[in-house]
Design a protein around this motif. Structure first.
Motif, PDB file in Angstrom:
ATOM      1  N   GLY A  47       0.790  -1.272   0.053  1.00  0.00           N
ATOM      2  CA  GLY A  47      -0.054  -0.088   0.004  1.00  0.00           C
ATOM      3  C   GLY A  47       0.852   1.158   0.249  1.00  0.00           C
ATOM      4  N   VAL A  48       0.650   2.047  -0.817  1.00  0.00           N
ATOM      5  CA  VAL A  48       1.477   3.477  -0.879  1.00  0.00           C
ATOM      6  C   VAL A  48       0.656   4.469  -0.436  1.00  0.00           C
ATOM      7  CG1 VAL A  48       2.312   5.122  -2.537  1.00  0.00           C
ATOM      8  CG2 VAL A  48       2.484   2.600  -3.214  1.00  0.00           C
ATOM      9  N   ALA A  49      -0.571   4.728  -0.664  1.00  0.00           N
ATOM     10  CA  ALA A  49      -1.454   5.849  -0.012  1.00  0.00           C
ATOM     11  C   ALA A  49      -2.659   5.784  -0.506  1.00  0.00           C
ATOM     12  CB  ALA A  49      -0.580   7.291  -0.947  1.00  0.00           C
ATOM     13  N   ALA A  50      -3.438   6.434   0.494  1.00  0.00           N
ATOM     14  CA  ALA A  50      -4.779   6.498   0.145  1.00  0.00           C
ATOM     15  C   ALA A  50      -5.523   7.859   0.740  1.00  0.00           C
ATOM     16  CB  ALA A  50      -5.684   5.215   0.823  1.00  0.00           C
ATOM     17  N   TRP A 105     -10.186  -0.775   4.339  1.00  0.00           N
ATOM     18  CA  TRP A 105      -9.402  -1.949   4.038  1.00  0.00           C
ATOM     19  C   TRP A 105      -7.764  -1.364   3.945  1.00  0.00           C
ATOM     20  CZ3 TRP A 105      -6.453   0.674   0.004  1.00  0.00           C
ATOM     21  CH2 TRP A 105      -6.849   1.687  -0.377  1.00  0.00           C
ATOM     22  N   TRP A 106      -7.778  -0.142   4.125  1.00  0.00           N
ATOM     23  CA  TRP A 106      -6.119   0.334   4.287  1.00  0.00           C
ATOM     24  C   TRP A 106      -5.878  -0.099   5.692  1.00  0.00           C
ATOM     25  CZ3 TRP A 106      -2.302   2.735   1.524  1.00  0.00           C
ATOM     26  CH2 TRP A 106      -1.176   3.039   2.361  1.00  0.00           C
ATOM     27  N   ARG A 107      -6.486  -0.022   6.594  1.00  0.00           N
ATOM     28  CA  ARG A 107      -6.173  -0.163   8.223  1.00  0.00           C
ATOM     29  C   ARG A 107      -6.040  -1.788   8.275  1.00  0.00           C
ATOM     30  NH1 ARG A 107      -9.623   4.164   8.674  1.00  0.00           N
ATOM     31  NH2 ARG A 107     -11.576   2.772   9.145  1.00  0.00           N
ATOM     32  N   ARG A 108      -6.902  -2.420   7.496  1.00  0.00           N
ATOM     33  CA  ARG A 108      -6.993  -3.939   8.062  1.00  0.00           C
ATOM     34  C   ARG A 108      -6.547  -4.697   6.733  1.00  0.00           C
ATOM     35  NH1 ARG A 108     -12.984  -3.214   8.927  1.00  0.00           N
ATOM     36  NH2 ARG A 108     -13.635  -3.713   6.713  1.00  0.00           N
TER      37      ARG A 108
END
Length: 125
Positions: A47-50, A105-108
């Motif tokens: 993951g890069v950024a969101a 989804w980013w945190r998980r």
């Protein structure tokens, strides 16, 4: 049908900058979580950024924090990734992704439901 189209990318020398853009079509809500992943053959996707376009909240991977900036367009469902101080280890295929429900989804560390085709970024030393 939701479609994500990436643009930008290419090749640059270490220390340089590039800008990626991702536009969502076929989506008519006012907010969503949009972000970027990257993958190198033989390695796990990272993951890069969101960003959540509704609130402007942003999230960054440890490897890019302080060098990359994700931003959103105000008039359409589009995000940009400004990549500065690029390193050879930033070389990867970069994928845009989106989840209309938010950024959980980013945190998980899960996968969002919608993905672009990917765009290559190459940083030479």
């Amino acid at each position: 049908q939701i479609r994500l189209v990436e643009s930008g990318g290419g090749s640059v020398q270490a220390g340089g900058s590039l800008r990626l853009s991702c536009e969502a079509s076929g989506y008519y809500q006012t907010s969503a979580c949009m972000g970027w992943f990257r993958q190198v053959p033989g390695k796990e996707r990272e993951g890069v950024a969101a960003t959540y376009t509704g609130s402007g909240s942003t999230y960054y991977g440890v490897a890019v924090k302080g060098r990359f900036t994700i931003s959103q367009e105000n008039t359409k469902m589009m995000v940009h990734l400004e990549m500065n101080s690029l390193l050879p280890e930033d070389t990867a295929m970069y994928y845009c992704a989106m989840d209309p429900e938010g950024c959980s989804w980013w945190r998980r560390r899960e996968d969002p439901p919608y993905w672009g085709q990917g765009i290559q970024v190459t940083v030479s030393s």
